[in-house]
Design a protein around this motif. Structure first.
Motif, short mmCIF file in Angstrom:
data_model
loop_
_atom_site.label_atom_id
_atom_site.label_comp_id
_atom_site.label_asym_id
_atom_site.label_seq_id
_atom_site.Cartn_x
_atom_site.Cartn_y
_atom_site.Cartn_z
N VAL A 57 0.86 -1.18 0.00
CA VAL A 57 0.00 0.00 0.00
C VAL A 57 0.90 1.23 0.00
CG1 VAL A 57 -1.66 1.34 1.36
CG2 VAL A 57 -2.02 -1.10 1.03
N VAL A 58 0.60 2.16 -0.90
CA VAL A 58 1.42 3.37 -1.05
C VAL A 58 0.65 4.57 -0.51
CG1 VAL A 58 2.73 4.78 -2.70
CG2 VAL A 58 2.39 2.34 -3.14
N LEU A 59 1.33 5.37 0.32
CA LEU A 59 0.69 6.56 0.91
C LEU A 59 1.29 7.80 0.26
CD1 LEU A 59 0.95 5.52 4.66
CD2 LEU A 59 -0.76 4.84 2.96
N CYS A 60 0.43 8.72 -0.19
CA CYS A 60 0.93 9.88 -0.94
C CYS A 60 0.43 11.20 -0.38
CB CYS A 60 0.47 9.80 -2.39
SG CYS A 60 1.03 8.33 -3.22
N GLY A 61 1.28 12.21 -0.51
CA GLY A 61 0.91 13.57 -0.12
C GLY A 61 1.14 13.78 1.38
N TYR A 62 1.39 15.03 1.73
CA TYR A 62 1.73 15.35 3.12
C TYR A 62 0.66 14.89 4.12
CZ TYR A 62 2.43 18.08 7.34
OH TYR A 62 2.56 18.44 8.63
N GLU A 63 -0.61 15.23 3.85
CA GLU A 63 -1.66 14.95 4.83
C GLU A 63 -1.76 13.45 5.13
OE1 GLU A 63 -2.06 17.68 2.94
OE2 GLU A 63 -2.17 18.98 4.72
N THR A 64 -1.72 12.64 4.07
CA THR A 64 -1.87 11.19 4.27
C THR A 64 -0.65 10.60 4.99
OG1 THR A 64 -3.17 11.13 2.27
CG2 THR A 64 -2.30 9.04 3.02
N VAL A 65 0.56 11.00 4.55
CA VAL A 65 1.77 10.44 5.17
C VAL A 65 1.83 10.86 6.64
CG1 VAL A 65 4.31 10.52 5.15
CG2 VAL A 65 3.04 10.26 3.01
N LYS A 66 1.44 12.11 6.90
CA LYS A 66 1.44 12.59 8.29
C LYS A 66 0.42 11.82 9.12
CE LYS A 66 0.02 16.52 10.89
NZ LYS A 66 -0.86 17.63 10.76
N GLU A 67 -0.76 11.63 8.55
CA GLU A 67 -1.79 10.92 9.32
C GLU A 67 -1.31 9.51 9.70
OE1 GLU A 67 -5.81 11.35 7.96
OE2 GLU A 67 -6.40 9.52 9.02
N ALA A 68 -0.61 8.86 8.77
CA ALA A 68 -0.13 7.51 9.07
C ALA A 68 1.05 7.55 10.04
CB ALA A 68 0.27 6.80 7.78
N LEU A 69 2.13 8.25 9.66
CA LEU A 69 3.37 8.13 10.44
C LEU A 69 3.32 8.88 11.77
CD1 LEU A 69 6.25 8.28 7.78
CD2 LEU A 69 4.91 6.33 8.58
#
Ligand code: HEM
Length: 475
Positions: A57-69
């Protein structure tokens, strides 16, 4: 778009995978992050692909990566097992460590590095001393074109080497040179299409291929550190706090009656090699980018020179100068954003079933938090594809750190060496620009310099010879 092989209807969408091969034929194996950027356009900020037999699963863009990590840090904190790295550490060390062993060794390492002076005066002095050696290497070239990567590699490596071993190595030392060449080669080959294929189909192990060379390089690195351990052990006493290896060895002694302790010889070896590998190529290729970019854009280089002359003049560059040097600071940050040397980050793995942006991601899923998509996020950067120091400056010319800036990643696995690397980048860069101006070889025009990378595990720039001409400051 609908992927029937995925049983849960909330599983992230993605291209249709073929049996056994998944989507590998549509991946640009030399620059896989480019294909992932295209799929981001098509499928959105959370999508799935299949690399060989592995679902990703690939996470893209600041908002999504921030929400995950960051917002779901614990849920995204694990690493998957990747065949080439599994062969090297069997899940030990930090970079590809797991569970409690990883947590214990990572926490211990951060404390020891801090005690040894990471982020403090002590390390500042070491980097300053090393900068003087680096300047001498550049002076020796007498203004002739030369390959800057080799001395930069030695300089950044010496900082981590002196933290690990308590002493630096001479650039001319043959063993040191061999270590650096091996490390470099191992980095390039690990990102090569063949090794990526091996990671998807580890059953091809017996075939001849680049993975054997990578494993050989890593064995040689380990053999070097084993020899160092023997030397250090002879001198060791229980109060020794000279360097990381001594402190780890004393911990081994302390814990030797505990059979389930994570402080064992193999973890020492894997962790020390991890730190050497992680701490060398990354900082040095960022500096190579910075010098190349300065050469391509003389008007930006000129502004850096002016700021150095105004703030530091002929005295020794120090960390406290940084806050008075917004332009130089912006150039370094913009170099990291633009060069984006680890575009696919290191892979993560979910520790539990997760919901992210309305999608269901099962426990144990291989995750790529796509840093390239953060550093090129159109919602956060005015000119994402251009080198533009204004990205980090406000209207009054003051430094502002953009949110979507994550070259060291974020969350539980954030780079262990971030503070150290940031000090290195500022001091090495400022020292070099204080003493030299950088130019292409005669006959090469600035506008013809290509800012593209040579590929590999980290994206170093395509090698170009540069000329370093002394500046006549009163240093
Ligand atoms: C991990 C970047 C320098 C040690 C990482 C990761 C990135 C990164 C992106 C992966 C984080 C993640 O999985 O989310 C960089 C950059 C550097 C740099 C851009 C220089 C410009 C260093 C240095 C050291 C170091 C100097 C040595 C102390 C590590 C270690 C990890 C790591 C041990 C693994 C962390 C873990 O898995 O818990 N780095 N790094 N890095 N870095 Fe760095």
């Amino acid at each position: 778009i609908l992927n029937l092989s995925k049983t849960n209807k909330n599983y992230p969408p993605g291209p249709w995978p073929l049996p056994l091969v998944g989507n590998i034929f549509s991946l640009n194996m030399k620059r896989p992050y480019q294909t992932l950027m295209e799929l981001n356009e098509k499928y959105g900020s959370v999508f799935s692909i299949q690399m060989g037999l592995r679902k990703v699963v690939v996470l893209c863009g600041y908002e999504t990566v921030k929400e995950a990590l960051i917002s779901q840090a614990d849920q995204f904190a694990e690493r998957p097992d990747i065949p080439i790295f599994w062969q090297i550490t069997k899940g030990n060390g930090i970079i590809f460590g797991h569970g409690d062993s990883w947590k214990t060794i990572r926490r211990f390492t951060l404390t020891v590095l801090r005690d040894l002076g990471m982020g403090k005066k002590n390390i500042e002095e070491k980097i300053i001393e090393e900068s003087e050696h680096l300047v001498k290497q550049f002076e020796k070239q007498n203004g002739q074109p030369f390959q800057t990567t080799i001395p930069l590699n030695a300089a950044t490596s010496n900082i981590i080497v002196s933290l690990l071993m308590g002493k630096r190595m001479e650039y001319e030392d043959e063993i040191f040179q061999r270590l650096l060449i091996m490390n470099n080669e191992s980095f390039t080959l690990t990102g090569s299409p063949f090794v990526q294929l091996y990671n998807m189909y580890p059953m091809i192990h017996p075939l001849p291929g680049a993975h054997h060379k990578v494993l050989q390089c890593q064995d040689n690195l380990k053999a070097f550190f084993r020899k160092i351990f023997i030397q250090q052990r002879e001198l060791l006493d229980e109060n020794d706090k000279r360097c990381y290896i001594d402190i780890f060895m004393n911990k081994l002694e302390e814990e030797k009656s505990n059979p389930s302790s994570y402080f064992h010889e193999w973890n020492l070896l894997c962790t020390v090699t991890n730190l050497f590998v992680a701490g060398t190529e990354t900082s040095s290729s960022t500096l190579s980018w910075a010098l190349l970019i300065m050469t391509k854009y003389p008007h930006i280089q000129k502004k850096v020179h002016e700021e150095i002359d105004n703030v530091i003049g002929g005295s020794t560059p120090r960390i406290h100068h940084r806050q008075m040097m917004p332009f130089t600071d912006a150039v370094i940050h913009e170099t990291q954003r633009f060069a984006d040397i680890i575009p696919m980050n290191l892979p993560h793995e979910t520790t539990t079933d997760v919901n992210l942006k309305g999608y269901f991601i099962p426990k144990g899923t291989y995750i790529i938090p796509l840093l390239r998509s953060v550093h090129r996020d159109k919602n956060h950067w005015k000119n994402p594809d251009e080198f533009d120091p204004q990205h980090f400056l406000n209207e009054e010319g003051k430094f502002v750190k953009g949110e979507a800036f994550m070259p060291f990643s974020a969350g539980r696995r954030v780079c262990v060496g971030e503070t150290l690397a940031r000090m290195e980048l500022f001091l090495f860069f400022t020292f070099l620009l204080q003493r030299f101006s950088f130019h292409p070889p005669a006959g090469v025009k600035e506008e013809d310099i290509e800012l593209s990378s040579r590929g590999g595990l980290t994206l170093a720039p395509l090698p170009l010879l540069l000329r370093a001409l002394p500046r006549h400051t009163n240093t």
